[in-house]
Design an enzyme around this catalytic site. Structure first.
Site, PDB file in Angstrom:
ATOM      1  N   ASN A  63     140.563  11.400  46.046  1.00  0.00           N
ATOM      2  CA  ASN A  63     140.084  12.922  46.817  1.00  0.00           C
ATOM      3  C   ASN A  63     138.975  12.612  47.985  1.00  0.00           C
ATOM      4  O   ASN A  63     139.419  12.610  49.010  1.00  0.00           O
ATOM      5  CB  ASN A  63     139.319  13.685  45.766  1.00  0.00           C
ATOM      6  CG  ASN A  63     140.281  14.229  44.657  1.00  0.00           C
ATOM      7  OD1 ASN A  63     141.745  14.293  44.831  1.00  0.00           O
ATOM      8  ND2 ASN A  63     139.606  14.523  43.379  1.00  0.00           N
ATOM      9  N   GLY A  78     130.954  16.882  48.046  1.00  0.00           N
ATOM     10  CA  GLY A  78     129.422  17.077  48.233  1.00  0.00           C
ATOM     11  C   GLY A  78     128.533  16.020  47.554  1.00  0.00           C
ATOM     12  O   GLY A  78     127.202  16.313  47.188  1.00  0.00           O
ATOM     13  N   GLU A  81     128.046  24.070  45.152  1.00  0.00           N
ATOM     14  CA  GLU A  81     128.904  24.041  46.295  1.00  0.00           C
ATOM     15  C   GLU A  81     130.232  24.625  46.002  1.00  0.00           C
ATOM     16  O   GLU A  81     130.548  25.743  46.587  1.00  0.00           O
ATOM     17  CB  GLU A  81     129.498  22.453  46.663  1.00  0.00           C
ATOM     18  CG  GLU A  81     130.357  22.303  47.671  1.00  0.00           C
ATOM     19  CD  GLU A  81     130.712  20.926  47.592  1.00  0.00           C
ATOM     20  OE1 GLU A  81     129.738  19.920  47.729  1.00  0.00           O
ATOM     21  OE2 GLU A  81     131.619  20.412  47.271  1.00  0.00           O
ATOM     22  N   GLY A  96     130.111  19.716  39.807  1.00  0.00           N
ATOM     23  CA  GLY A  96     131.078  19.162  40.711  1.00  0.00           C
ATOM     24  C   GLY A  96     132.470  19.916  40.292  1.00  0.00           C
ATOM     25  O   GLY A  96     132.645  21.005  39.477  1.00  0.00           O
ATOM     26  N   VAL A  97     133.596  19.335  40.998  1.00  0.00           N
ATOM     27  CA  VAL A  97     135.037  19.664  40.745  1.00  0.00           C
ATOM     28  C   VAL A  97     135.623  19.134  39.376  1.00  0.00           C
ATOM     29  O   VAL A  97     135.006  18.109  38.949  1.00  0.00           O
ATOM     30  CB  VAL A  97     135.905  19.500  41.945  1.00  0.00           C
ATOM     31  CG1 VAL A  97     135.364  20.319  43.166  1.00  0.00           C
ATOM     32  CG2 VAL A  97     135.661  17.942  42.281  1.00  0.00           C
ATOM     33  N   GLY A  98     136.554  19.887  39.206  1.00  0.00           N
ATOM     34  CA  GLY A  98     137.263  18.926  37.828  1.00  0.00           C
ATOM     35  C   GLY A  98     137.060  19.728  36.736  1.00  0.00           C
ATOM     36  O   GLY A  98     136.154  20.701  36.274  1.00  0.00           O
ATOM     37  N   ASN A  99     138.009  19.303  35.466  1.00  0.00           N
ATOM     38  CA  ASN A  99     138.007  19.753  34.348  1.00  0.00           C
ATOM     39  C   ASN A  99     136.676  19.690  33.534  1.00  0.00           C
ATOM     40  O   ASN A  99     136.152  20.348  32.595  1.00  0.00           O
ATOM     41  CB  ASN A  99     139.189  19.148  33.431  1.00  0.00           C
ATOM     42  CG  ASN A  99     140.498  19.742  34.102  1.00  0.00           C
ATOM     43  OD1 ASN A  99     140.316  21.170  34.359  1.00  0.00           O
ATOM     44  ND2 ASN A  99     141.370  19.077  34.246  1.00  0.00           N
ATOM     45  N   LYS A 121     143.814   6.325  31.861  1.00  0.00           N
ATOM     46  CA  LYS A 121     145.313   6.205  31.710  1.00  0.00           C
ATOM     47  C   LYS A 121     145.640   5.581  30.501  1.00  0.00           C
ATOM     48  O   LYS A 121     145.733   4.233  30.039  1.00  0.00           O
ATOM     49  CB  LYS A 121     145.629   4.950  32.751  1.00  0.00           C
ATOM     50  CG  LYS A 121     145.379   5.415  34.327  1.00  0.00           C
ATOM     51  CD  LYS A 121     146.370   6.528  34.589  1.00  0.00           C
ATOM     52  CE  LYS A 121     146.034   6.928  35.975  1.00  0.00           C
ATOM     53  NZ  LYS A 121     146.497   8.675  36.023  1.00  0.00           N
TER      54      LYS A 121
HETATM   55  N1  COA Z   1     140.632   4.334  37.656  1.00  0.00           N
HETATM   56  C1  COA Z   1     141.969   4.739  37.774  1.00  0.00           C
HETATM   57  N2  COA Z   1     142.224   6.160  37.542  1.00  0.00           N
HETATM   58  C2  COA Z   1     141.097   6.821  37.264  1.00  0.00           C
HETATM   59  C3  COA Z   1     139.977   6.360  36.714  1.00  0.00           C
HETATM   60  C4  COA Z   1     139.731   4.896  36.934  1.00  0.00           C
HETATM   61  N3  COA Z   1     138.628   4.377  36.750  1.00  0.00           N
HETATM   62  N4  COA Z   1     139.158   7.455  36.438  1.00  0.00           N
HETATM   63  C5  COA Z   1     139.860   8.555  36.467  1.00  0.00           C
HETATM   64  N5  COA Z   1     141.109   8.355  36.854  1.00  0.00           N
HETATM   65  C6  COA Z   1     142.188   9.243  37.136  1.00  0.00           C
HETATM   66  C7  COA Z   1     142.493  10.001  36.206  1.00  0.00           C
HETATM   67  O1  COA Z   1     143.619   9.316  35.197  1.00  0.00           O
HETATM   68  C8  COA Z   1     143.232  11.101  36.530  1.00  0.00           C
HETATM   69  O2  COA Z   1     144.406  10.914  37.060  1.00  0.00           O
HETATM   70  P1  COA Z   1     145.798  11.904  36.842  1.00  0.00           P
HETATM   71  O3  COA Z   1     145.506  13.184  37.362  1.00  0.00           O
HETATM   72  O4  COA Z   1     146.791  11.008  37.161  1.00  0.00           O
HETATM   73  O5  COA Z   1     145.654  11.996  35.329  1.00  0.00           O
HETATM   74  C9  COA Z   1     142.378  11.258  37.883  1.00  0.00           C
HETATM   75  O6  COA Z   1     141.835  10.219  38.257  1.00  0.00           O
HETATM   76  C10 COA Z   1     141.242  12.787  37.523  1.00  0.00           C
HETATM   77  O7  COA Z   1     140.394  12.201  36.283  1.00  0.00           O
HETATM   78  P2  COA Z   1     140.014  13.027  35.317  1.00  0.00           P
HETATM   79  O8  COA Z   1     139.314  12.413  34.030  1.00  0.00           O
HETATM   80  O9  COA Z   1     140.942  14.326  35.172  1.00  0.00           O
HETATM   81  O10 COA Z   1     138.544  13.811  35.973  1.00  0.00           O
HETATM   82  P3  COA Z   1     138.197  15.034  36.728  1.00  0.00           P
HETATM   83  O11 COA Z   1     139.073  15.948  37.007  1.00  0.00           O
HETATM   84  O12 COA Z   1     136.909  15.198  36.619  1.00  0.00           O
HETATM   85  O13 COA Z   1     138.050  14.175  38.477  1.00  0.00           O
HETATM   86  C11 COA Z   1     137.098  12.887  40.044  1.00  0.00           C
HETATM   87  C12 COA Z   1     137.225  13.026  38.639  1.00  0.00           C
HETATM   88  C13 COA Z   1     136.289  11.597  40.128  1.00  0.00           C
HETATM   89  C14 COA Z   1     138.344  12.430  40.587  1.00  0.00           C
HETATM   90  C15 COA Z   1     136.507  13.965  40.800  1.00  0.00           C
HETATM   91  O14 COA Z   1     135.580  14.377  40.014  1.00  0.00           O
HETATM   92  C16 COA Z   1     136.291  13.625  42.266  1.00  0.00           C
HETATM   93  O15 COA Z   1     137.440  14.039  43.134  1.00  0.00           O
HETATM   94  N6  COA Z   1     135.042  13.401  42.574  1.00  0.00           N
HETATM   95  C17 COA Z   1     134.453  13.437  43.765  1.00  0.00           C
HETATM   96  C18 COA Z   1     134.037  14.304  44.684  1.00  0.00           C
HETATM   97  C19 COA Z   1     133.019  15.309  43.880  1.00  0.00           C
HETATM   98  O16 COA Z   1     132.213  14.711  43.062  1.00  0.00           O
HETATM   99  N7  COA Z   1     132.636  16.475  44.331  1.00  0.00           N
HETATM  100  C20 COA Z   1     131.743  17.137  43.756  1.00  0.00           C
HETATM  101  C21 COA Z   1     130.890  17.831  44.674  1.00  0.00           C
HETATM  102  S1  COA Z   1     131.265  19.658  44.575  1.00  0.00           S
END
Ligand code: COA
Length: 503
Positions: free
Chosen positions: A385, A389, A295, A270-273, A409
């Protein structure tokens, strides 16, 4: 193709104009299908010129809004610019832009968050209304008017097919060597005319290298020269490294038990760090000759292709840091032999994902003690977001993994909660939950055993005793024992966070 000869079709070279003139051909109230997927291959000049145009209308007191359909997320030049001027009436199917997010959560922009594999067929069926105009970034145009796709394909085939009019952005800043990397399948159909999608290996090709577009549809061609605007990934932190470590140990044990082959099964990441960090872990891990049917191709996978750990990869888009983008451009012949870019209805096709037996690995916002997953909503109401996918891969993959740090947080939020505040993936689609604390393998477990595993293996020690307490009281409450809950307090953790800033 040399930089000078990117527009080789004489008929279309007559339609070259400025972004400003092209944007003025887009009237208020229309549905516009734009290219772009995870910050790659999106039009860069026309949306910004359109935002200016909208600003001028607003200054004269006139309302001007369009609906924007894309492949997935784009970048500040598109989503950001149009959201800033309140120019988007409705947005689909995925976004990750801060200004868009704010407008959606303020109720000023409608948003439809859709499984990415569904978008094309919903558009063919007319569920979103009529597509008026497509704005598509391409790398070049051949003599006979075929379009060389850019760093993403997404829904471009569908937008070009469905739109009455097409505006092309020819981006000289994209590597001309992308030509030949794409595989655009023109055999899709609505039921009952569907045929099997003929993919049995991740890198199989069975389509066209180009997008087809009747030249008479093209109302403007705009030349640009700017790179995709993706930011750097952060270096894997301790939590990401631990998540990757748990996953690698799990894969090794699955190989030992002969449940997975030595080179695993095709990977989706998936996407992200965190997803990127897992790829970094796999790059240093014991598995070789890996493949990917995914994807998005982020930096981590590019590095694995370079090191030889990953043999082949199929995706619909790149999502690369500036450095990785340069690496791709400098060694494009090497990568063209190893990467196939497809339309998103094929990269995310349930039939192919099930047949190939994908290992799906996606991030999440939170999971509950039974393994329901929320990927999209903060505190149940605010979109982050979108589902992207993740549903296509989680439901249909051979293994479906969801991962997150156990707190968010600064430790004020537990990402393992009694009940998720929004459900994107039900317990039936979630097999593995992993945090830096550990990995819960939920396969073959009934609900109460799932809960014990998730609490003991994944929850942060600061929250674990309260989760245990909740679960024990739910089990002793005299209510249903299949999936015990204390309904009156199931969402109290979220409520408490909203009231006090601490779960
Ligand atoms: N409650 C509130 N905020 C939360 C949280 C929770 N339970 N869990 C994570 N967050 C916040 C983090 O604090 C961070 O916020 P910031 O940007 O203000 O610092 C943000 O969400 C992103 O979290 P991070 O831990 O950096 O994870 P990530 O970059 O791996 O992203 C998702 C996590 C869920 C947001 C991301 O994976 C996503 O959008 N997924 C849905 C789409 C998907 O899965 N696509 C994949 C198919 S290709």
């Amino acid at each position: 193709m040399s930089t000078e000869s990117r527009i080789r079709c004489p008929k279309l070279s007559k339609r070259i104009m400025s972004a400003r003139d092209a944007a003025s051909l887009i009237p208020s109230g229309v549905n516009v299908g734009m290219s772009g997927f995870t910050g790659a291959g999106y039009p860069k000049a026309v949306p910004q010129a359109l935002a200016e145009h909208i600003r001028d209308h607003r200054a004269r007191g006139e309302n001007f809004r369009i609906s924007v359909w894309t492949g997935a997320s784009t970048a500040p030049e598109l989503d950001g610019a149009l959201a800033e001027v309140d120019g988007i009436e409705m947005r689909l199917p995925y976004q990750s832009d801060p200004t868009c997010r704010q407008k959606i959560n303020e109720g000023k922009m409608e948003y439809m968050d859709i499984h990415l594999s569904h978008v094309a067929q919903h558009a063919w069926s007319g569920f979103f209304g009529k597509l008026d105009i497509a704005v598509i970034e391409v790398v070049g145009i051949t003599e006979d008017g075929r379009l060389i796709p850019s760093s993403s394909i997404g829904n471009n085939k569908t937008w070009i097919d469905q739109a009455d009019k097409v505006i092309l952005e020819v981006n000289h800043g994209q590597s001309a060597g992308l030509e030949g990397m794409h595989d655009v399948y023109y055999g899709t159909a609505l039921p009952p005319r569907r045929k099997p999608i003929p993919i049995t290996k991740p890198d199989e090709r069975f389509g066209e290298k180009y997008l087809m577009c009747p030249p008479e549809k093209v109302i403007a061609v705009v030349e640009t020269n700017s790179p995709d605007r993706n930011s750097r990934f952060s270096d894997p932190d301790e939590n990401s490294r631990r998540i990757a470590g748990h996953l690698l140990d799990f894969f090794s044990s699955e190989v030992e038990k002969k449940r997975l082959p030595a080179n695993l099964l095709p990977l989706q990441s998936g996407v992200g760090n965190i997803a990127n960090a897992v790829m970094a872990g796999l790059n240093e891990g014991p598995f070789n000759n890996l493949t990917a049917y995914t994807e998005v191709l982020q930096d981590g996978m590019l590095e694995m292709l370079k090191s030889g750990k990953l043999a082949k990869a199929s995706a619909t888009a790149f999502s690369l840091s500036p450095e990785a983008n340069q690496e791709l451009a400098d060694n494009i012949d090497f990568y063209r032999d190893r990467i196939v870019l497809r339309t998103q209805e094929i990269s995310n096709h349930p039939e192919v994902i099930r047949r190939l037996g994908i290992i799906a690995m996606n991030g999440m916002i939170e999971a509950d003690i039974y393994g329901n997953v929320n990927s999209t909503h903060v505190m149940g109401t605010r979109i982050m977001n979108g589902i992207g996918g993740s549903g296509d891969f989680a439901r249909n993959g051979f293994l479906s993994v969801f991962m997150t740090p156990s707190t968010a947080k600064g430790g004020s939020i537990s990402t393992i909660v009694p009940m998720v505040s929004h459900v994107d993936h039900t317990e039936h689609d979630v097999q593995i939950v992993v945090t830096e604390q550990g990995l819960a393998d939920l396969r073959g477990l009934p609900p109460r055993q799932r809960a014990l595993n998730i609490i003991e293996k994944c929850a942060h020690p600061d929250f674990r005793p309260r989760l245990r307490d909740y679960f024990e009281r739910a089990c002793n409450s005299g209510r249903g024992m299949h999936t015990p809950h204390q309904l009156e307090e199931a969402l109290s953790w979220h409520h408490r966070y909203e009231e006090t800033g601490q779960m």
